[in-house]
Design a protein around this motif. Sequence first.
Motif, mmCIF file in Angstrom:
data_model
loop_
_atom_site.group_PDB
_atom_site.id
_atom_site.type_symbol
_atom_site.label_atom_id
_atom_site.label_comp_id
_atom_site.label_asym_id
_atom_site.label_seq_id
_atom_site.Cartn_x
_atom_site.Cartn_y
_atom_site.Cartn_z
ATOM 1 N N HIS A 202 47.738 -0.275 3.042
ATOM 2 C CA HIS A 202 47.831 0.615 4.198
ATOM 3 C C HIS A 202 47.667 2.078 3.793
ATOM 4 N N GLN A 203 47.023 2.825 4.673
ATOM 5 C CA GLN A 203 46.762 4.239 4.435
ATOM 6 C C GLN A 203 48.051 5.025 4.173
ATOM 7 N N LEU B 168 45.758 5.904 -7.263
ATOM 8 C CA LEU B 168 44.947 4.692 -7.293
ATOM 9 C C LEU B 168 45.486 3.716 -8.333
ATOM 10 N N ARG B 169 45.737 4.236 -9.513
ATOM 11 C CA ARG B 169 46.104 3.365 -10.625
ATOM 12 C C ARG B 169 47.494 2.756 -10.452
ATOM 13 N N TYR B 170 48.452 3.551 -10.012
ATOM 14 C CA TYR B 170 49.828 3.043 -10.006
ATOM 15 C C TYR B 170 50.278 2.527 -8.644
ATOM 16 N N PRO C 285 47.441 -1.831 -7.909
ATOM 17 C CA PRO C 285 48.319 -2.991 -8.109
ATOM 18 C C PRO C 285 48.529 -3.788 -6.824
ATOM 19 N N GLN C 286 48.671 -3.081 -5.709
ATOM 20 C CA GLN C 286 48.862 -3.794 -4.441
ATOM 21 C C GLN C 286 47.573 -4.467 -3.992
ATOM 22 N N ALA C 287 46.444 -3.776 -4.190
ATOM 23 C CA ALA C 287 45.156 -4.326 -3.765
ATOM 24 C C ALA C 287 44.857 -5.609 -4.528
ATOM 25 N N LEU D 164 57.853 3.244 1.050
ATOM 26 C CA LEU D 164 58.164 3.004 -0.361
ATOM 27 C C LEU D 164 57.047 2.150 -0.953
ATOM 28 N N PHE D 165 56.932 2.206 -2.285
ATOM 29 C CA PHE D 165 55.919 1.380 -2.946
ATOM 30 C C PHE D 165 56.502 -0.020 -3.118
ATOM 31 N N PRO D 166 55.956 -1.004 -2.418
ATOM 32 C CA PRO D 166 56.623 -2.310 -2.355
ATOM 33 C C PRO D 166 56.587 -3.084 -3.670
ATOM 34 N N HIS D 167 55.666 -2.717 -4.565
ATOM 35 C CA HIS D 167 55.531 -3.483 -5.809
ATOM 36 C C HIS D 167 56.352 -2.882 -6.942
ATOM 37 N N MET D 168 57.164 -1.888 -6.626
ATOM 38 C CA MET D 168 57.966 -1.236 -7.673
ATOM 39 C C MET D 168 59.441 -1.299 -7.305
ATOM 40 N N THR D 169 60.276 -1.356 -8.344
ATOM 41 C CA THR D 169 61.712 -1.304 -8.085
ATOM 42 C C THR D 169 62.073 0.067 -7.538
#
Lengths: 331, 258
Positions: A223-224, A241-243, A247-249, B101-106
């Motif tokens: 999501h944007q 992009l990297r962090y 990873p989500q994509a 929040l960034f869902p893939h991070m703690t």
Amino acid sequence: MNENEPGDSSLAPSHGSAGLPFHSSDRPPGPLTGAMSPGAPMAGSFGTAGRGPRLLSGGGRRATAISTVSTLVVLAALVAIFLAAPGSSQVRHTFFDPHDMWQSFIGDPQKGYYSVGEAIWLNIRMFLAAEVLILLLALLIALIRQSTSAVLFPLRVLAMIYVDFFRGVPLLLVVYAIGFGLPALRLSFVSYQSYAVYGVIALTLSYSAYVSEVYRAGLSSVHQSQVAAARSLGLTQATALRYVILPQAIRNVVPPLLNDFISLQKDTALVGVLGAIEANQAAQIYGSTVFNYSSLTVAAILFLILTIPLARFTDRLIDLDRRRRLAGTVT
Amino acid sequence: MTAAGLSAPRPGPAIAVEDVDKSFGPNQVLSSISLSVATHEVVCLIGASGSGKSTLLRCINLLEPIDAGRILLLGEDVSGPGVDANAVRRHVGIVFQSYNLFPHMTVLRNVTLAPMKALRMPRPQAEEAAADLLSRFGLADKRSEYPDRLSGGQQQRVAIVRALAMQPQVMLLDEVTSALDPELVAEVLDVIRELAGGGMTMLIATHEMGFAKDIASRVCFLEEGRIIEQAPPAELFTEPRDDRTRRFLRRIVDAGRL
């Protein structure tokens, strides 16, 4: 501060879902809930009980019995048709002869044919090499296509032409073009590689076009607001992009990526047209030497042994991912 | 606290928005809007959805480019060409309605990512600072959780901590309680009160009129991308001068939100 409010984990962080108070304690109604009702025991014979989109839904012991009987009936019918066919014994001799299957599997250079069992290693090596190259090249193409900077406009056009071209041209033609074209150029180094190397190049060129589209779908599935959150913290575009984004994509597209790789595993057989001794080519050589094509059955079985585990692994990942998503919304 | 903020001598406003226009296609969202926020001041933006509150905050954080006008942060023009947006954003924290929040991070990694990558803070130092902030806001035991295991209130507090970890000079809060269940709103408002008590300069878009009344040194009423009226809350909520403000407040009162 209280840590354990009522309605604790029921709040999905779904993007922008209006914060009206009616999503507090009910699980969100979704298309999944009906079909995935827990608890119904599954027929074990399919090996997918409790996982993924079930082959059977609901039922219990009676359903197991019915499904077992119906499977046996269908199988028996197919075998009966095969055995009753007028040319049955001829087909069985030509494609399923145990002696020829074994001979082609172990090979015998003295009699002029290769071992199919050994040749499959070339398929595996080509697959592994191509897979790594595809993952990298496809990511690069996807990132170029998703870029917005004006400076990169020519690259975006090139990437688009690349993807259109290699998705449109049959892989077999790409294999021919690379496998016969590059050597014909008589360039130093480039023109003096083995057929397997040309095969890997062709596979990489063709598959990267598809896989870049998979990546692209993954990138647009993030999501944007995630981009906004990352940039608002002062992270650069590249760091975000990297962090945050990649990873989500990538997590979102692991199943379709693996699906493409199942297909890549068997498409390594196309490299045989160049003369590389991979499983399919070894099997054909056996067939045209001994005039028995049981070798092709051996090659087919070996390819199945390669692709089925990856297919089951993909199913498992899809299921784990589904559970992870549900775990986020249901207590 | 507001009196102390207003009486202290300052070189200039922390945020100054001057005649800013912003359109999305044919939609003019901000029309020649001007606003200034002094250091340590807490200003609340109120107004109906679509009045331009969120867009104004996003423009100040440079998430949206503006069409005309100027934005100054700590006396520096940040809206001109050649401004390093990333450098500006490190001084301006923003918290969104939907937490993001960034869902893939703690939780811990959510908070330490920007200090480590944007400020090049070494990991031990970033983690220590993050742990301090998390325990200050009652989240110490959540550091190893993933966001989807937290309640909305906890997620929003983590989002605030994540912004604070960059040690911003200014915080922009964009309807941070609007996505929360009513019983979770208080814990987030408490955090914001604590920040205000600590002298944080804040510009807050909110639908919580009671909260705005209580915390703001000034309340601005926006309609159709313009500031219709701005005054200390005691004045604006009790004797609004403009008809449009009155109409808006009456609707709020009728809805039982004031």
